[in-house]
Design a protein around this motif. Structure first.
Motif, PDB file in Angstrom:
ATOM      1  N   ILE A  48       0.838  -1.204   0.000  1.00 45.26           N
ATOM      2  CA  ILE A  48       0.000   0.000   0.000  1.00 45.26           C
ATOM      3  C   ILE A  48       0.873   1.254   0.000  1.00 45.26           C
ATOM      4  O   ILE A  48       0.630   2.190  -0.772  1.00 45.26           O
ATOM      5  N   LEU A  49       1.897   1.254   0.852  1.00 48.44           N
ATOM      6  CA  LEU A  49       2.794   2.412   0.931  1.00 48.44           C
ATOM      7  C   LEU A  49       3.506   2.654  -0.402  1.00 48.44           C
ATOM      8  O   LEU A  49       3.537   3.782  -0.900  1.00 48.44           O
ATOM      9  N   LEU A  50       4.048   1.605  -0.982  1.00 52.69           N
ATOM     10  CA  LEU A  50       4.753   1.764  -2.261  1.00 52.69           C
ATOM     11  C   LEU A  50       3.809   2.186  -3.384  1.00 52.69           C
ATOM     12  O   LEU A  50       4.195   2.955  -4.263  1.00 52.69           O
ATOM     13  N   LEU A  51       2.574   1.701  -3.352  1.00 51.74           N
ATOM     14  CA  LEU A  51       1.605   2.108  -4.363  1.00 51.74           C
ATOM     15  C   LEU A  51       1.288   3.597  -4.233  1.00 51.74           C
ATOM     16  O   LEU A  51       1.229   4.317  -5.244  1.00 51.74           O
ATOM     17  N   LEU A  52       1.111   4.071  -3.008  1.00 48.44           N
ATOM     18  CA  LEU A  52       0.865   5.498  -2.794  1.00 48.44           C
ATOM     19  C   LEU A  52       2.058   6.333  -3.249  1.00 48.44           C
ATOM     20  O   LEU A  52       1.885   7.372  -3.910  1.00 48.44           O
TER      21      LEU A  52
END
Length: 164
Positions: free
Chosen positions: A141-145
């Motif tokens: 999720i963090l990397l996608l954001l």
């Protein structure tokens, strides 16, 4: 959103530093040993930190090439993070060295090699979670954001340069 874009490199550097410090703290202070997939996910954060520092020291911090390299680093980490989530959820198969499975063999040497190449920590196992989200899920999720915001930054920067 403009505040995020305006301070994007500082925010990105800080997020990457916090991600690495958190992972290393979990590993060394709470004895949560990472599997091979976890370690590969960290490489993108290391790369981001090194790239930002490198470009900063050479005065090229506003170079579009920096943001493209960051984008590639994020994609690398996101690939392994999503793959790791798939392994944890038993949707995808992991690499042989990470799955804890041994293949059939008639050779003692081959069996010994398989055992020696096995990861101590199995990638299928979720060693910790927060709100039923594994570390790999949170990292995905963090990397996608980060990928989305960095892409917006690249588009805005490229569009602004094209207008001039």
């Amino acid at each position: 959103m403009n505040l995020i874009i305006k301070n994007w490199l500082i925010l990105l550097f800080t997020i990457s530093l916090i991600a690495i410090i958190s992972a290393l703290t979990a590993e060394y202070f709470f004895d949560l040993a990472p599997c091979k997939m976890c370690l590969k996910q960290r490489y993108s954060y290391y790369a981001i930190i090194i790239l930002i520092l490198f470009f900063y020291f050479f005065g090229k911090i506003n170079n579009i090439f920096l943001f493209i390299l960051i984008e590639l680093s994020i994609l690398y980490g996101l690939f392994y993070a999503i793959w790791h989530v798939g392994i944890e959820q038993k949707i995808l198969k992991g690499p042989a060295s990470c799955s804890g499975e041994l293949s059939n063999t008639n050779s003692i040497e081959n069996l010994k090699e398989q055992i020696n190449n096995q990861s101590i920590i199995n990638c299928n196992d979720i060693t910790w979670s927060i709100l039923n989200l594994s570390a790999a899920t949170i990292n995905s999720i963090l990397l996608l954001l980060i990928l989305i915001i960095n892409s917006i930054y690249i588009l805005k920067k490229f569009y602004a340069q094209k207008k001039i």
